[in-house]
Write a protein that holds these residues in place. Structure first.
Motif, short mmCIF file in Angstrom:
data_model
loop_
_atom_site.label_atom_id
_atom_site.label_comp_id
_atom_site.label_asym_id
_atom_site.label_seq_id
_atom_site.Cartn_x
_atom_site.Cartn_y
_atom_site.Cartn_z
N GLN A 17 20.58 35.92 22.08
CA GLN A 17 21.41 34.58 21.52
C GLN A 17 22.60 34.45 21.99
O GLN A 17 22.99 33.18 22.31
N ASP A 18 23.51 35.50 22.05
CA ASP A 18 24.69 35.47 22.38
C ASP A 18 24.79 34.86 23.98
O ASP A 18 25.72 34.31 24.50
N HIS A 21 24.10 31.14 24.24
CA HIS A 21 25.33 30.48 23.88
C HIS A 21 26.23 30.38 25.13
O HIS A 21 27.10 29.59 25.22
N ASP A 22 26.66 31.78 25.40
CA ASP A 22 27.58 31.89 26.61
C ASP A 22 27.14 31.10 27.89
O ASP A 22 28.02 30.59 28.48
N PHE A 24 25.72 28.47 27.99
CA PHE A 24 25.91 26.84 27.65
C PHE A 24 27.40 26.39 27.53
O PHE A 24 27.69 25.45 27.64
N SER A 25 28.36 27.43 27.24
CA SER A 25 29.82 27.29 26.95
C SER A 25 30.38 27.17 28.19
O SER A 25 31.55 26.89 28.32
N GLU A 34 27.25 22.21 33.74
CA GLU A 34 26.71 22.39 32.25
C GLU A 34 26.00 21.06 32.05
O GLU A 34 25.14 21.27 31.10
N MET A 57 15.62 28.83 18.74
CA MET A 57 16.55 28.17 19.31
C MET A 57 16.25 27.10 19.87
O MET A 57 16.84 25.98 19.97
N ASP A 61 17.16 23.06 20.42
CA ASP A 61 17.93 22.70 21.76
C ASP A 61 16.94 22.29 22.65
O ASP A 61 16.37 23.70 23.17
#
Length: 244
Positions: A17-18, A21-22, A24-25, A34, A57, A61
């Motif tokens: 999960q992290d 997120h990273d 996509f950041s 991106e 998730m 998304d």
């Protein structure tokens, strides 16, 4: 450009999960990478619920894709499945990486910049500026020997032959006859690398810091390293004939 990040997983609930997120950041003003970036996770029916977490998730998304394999296992076949899926979905470039943060997503923009000039880009521990942290001396020595052995047997000049953090152009992957590859496990990294070498593709290594996993347990053991050494010799004897 449309970029797919392909991540094979097995029992990575603590990290995935992290990591997503990273990824996509990440922002890259030079390529706006991106905006066209999607992720496909290939999970081998992890007992810890990795697939369900990714599925949840993906419901929120549409850039997140899940391939759940209930009757197959292995880094090699999982990687092939994920790459073929990305190509089917129209990927111009495919980035493959591990799910345990040993391959940090901070390097993805660098890889995507270099893939504009090269056919294959490798996140390398062995070039100037690269390195590794958190690994014991035994594992470091095993990796050093493996890279030396692979370079000698395959006759290639890549310094970090065992790195599974790589980016490919679409046309490269389409040319490799991925469905005919024999690696079920981690040796898929060397099999694809050798196929690229034999076809004369331009390969670029960029420096990364490889960090040993902080969460979860590694699934790679000495038996798999030995299997890779045997497979490398098989690739050398069989693949060159096919290309010629």
């Amino acid at each position: 450009m449309k970029v797919f990040v392909m991540i094979p997983t097995y029992n990575e609930r603590e990290n995935i999960q992290d990591l997503i997120h990273d990824i996509f950041s990440i922002t890259d003003p030079q390529t706006d990478s991106e905006k066209g970036l999607e992720i496909v996770v290939v999970d081998d029916n992890s007992p810890d619920g990795t697939a369900q977490l990714v599925k949840d998730m993906s419901m929120k998304d549409s850039r997140i894709h899940l391939i759940l394999r209930k009757n197959e296992k292995g880094r090699g076949t999982a990687g092939i499945r994920g790459i073929l899926y990305a190509l089917e979905k129209g990927a111009d470039y495919v980035v493959e990486m591990d799910s345990d943060y040993s391959h940090h997503p901070v390097y993805i923009p660098d890889m995507l910049r270099e893939i504009q000039k090269y056919d294959v880009v490798i996140g390398s521990r062995r070039v100037h500026g690269g390195g590794e942290s958190g690994r014991n001396i035994i594992r470091k020595l095993i990796t050093l020997f493996a890279n030396f052995y692979i370079r000698v047997v395959m006759g290639i000049h890549v310094k970090d032959c065992t790195s599974g953090y790589r980016a490919f152009r679409r046309g490269v992957l389409q040319s490799l006859n991925l469905n005919t590859m024999i690696s079920v496990g981690p040796s898929i990294v060397e099999e694809i690398l050798y196929a690229c070498h034999l076809r004369g593709y331009r390969i670029k290594e960029i420096p990364i810091i490889f960090e040993d996993r902080k969460k979860g347990k590694s699934t790679k053991d000495l038996r798999q390293y030995l299997d890779t050494m045997i497979k490398v010799m098989k690739f050398r004897l069989s693949m060159k004939k096919d290309v010629q």
